[in-house]
Design an enzyme around this catalytic site. Sequence first.
Site: not given
Ligand code: PSU
Length: 299
Positions: A19, A154
């Site tokens: 990603e 996370k």
């Molecule tokens: N994990 C990390 N850093 C990130 C993300 C995940 O260590 O920046 C990103 C990923 O791209 C994940 C996104 O899909 O955060 C999720 O964002 P949201 O909670 O807005 O869906």
Amino acid sequence: MSEEVATALQEGRGVVALESCIIAQGLPAPVNLMVAQECEDAVREGGSVPATIAVLEGRVVVGLNAAELERLADPSRPMVKLSSRDLGVAIAAGIDGATTVAGTVSVAKRLGIDVMATGGLGGVHRDASVTYDESADLVALTYNSVLVVASGVKSILNIEATLERLDTLGVAVVGYKTRQFPGFYLRDSGFELDWSVESVDEAADAFARHREFSITSFILANPVAAHHELDRQLHDEALESALRKTHMAGVKGKAVSPTLLAEFANHTGGVSVQVNRDLVVANAALAGAIASSLARSLA
Ligand code: PSU
Ligand code: MN
């Protein structure tokens, strides 16, 4: 598609989707570019070809070259955060954007890339019972059958609720050499898993079997190495501070996750960034090994 990725797919070799949101929004410069390159190297060491995915000038690029990676990591060039629902509109608008896990698996599945790596998945936010803030990652994982190596979700999230949602949605969650669900910056989130695998080949085999019965994804939960994990007390303090600041600033929508991660980095004096770096590179290495095992078993 880069020529290298196209050839690897044609020849049935292992390919790992990476990603780009973590590069553009998740990590600060200049570490973000180093992490992007280290992840690619780690996939190669595992015997597979890396395919970092992003949208550049309205074109989905699969397998960014060095210049494109630099562009993605350059904080002076705005990159829109692209989840699955954003892809089509962003392409039509001709813009630049970085793909989240949801966006990345949507592209990967379509091209026949079976494995991806990330740091931590999105999930259910702590205030979701009021805000309904639940990452579209969960939904995308229900209809894109990809094996995703992640160090859990996370830790800014409601982990228990996220695991319940993954259960409901039928997404497989399997620990790599552990029955404890990892806590992203920490090895152990405190929640137990029903399943674990002990080797790369076992993981590839379990995923291949999973696919015979389901169109959902398979999360391989790989904890950060013991000597890299964040101190638990520092973690808890940083978390509290990050949640408070983000709430007070009234941050909403797609800005929530990047803001929480940045606040976490502030509070830990950058230590959380180093942990994030270590875990995502380790996940890329494991994904590389699994993609080649999977490719061998399909050959
Ligand atoms: N994990 C990390 N850093 C990130 C993300 C995940 O260590 O920046 C990103 C990923 O791209 C994940 C996104 O899909 O955060 C999720 O964002 P949201 O909670 O807005 O869906
Ligand atoms: Mn959200």
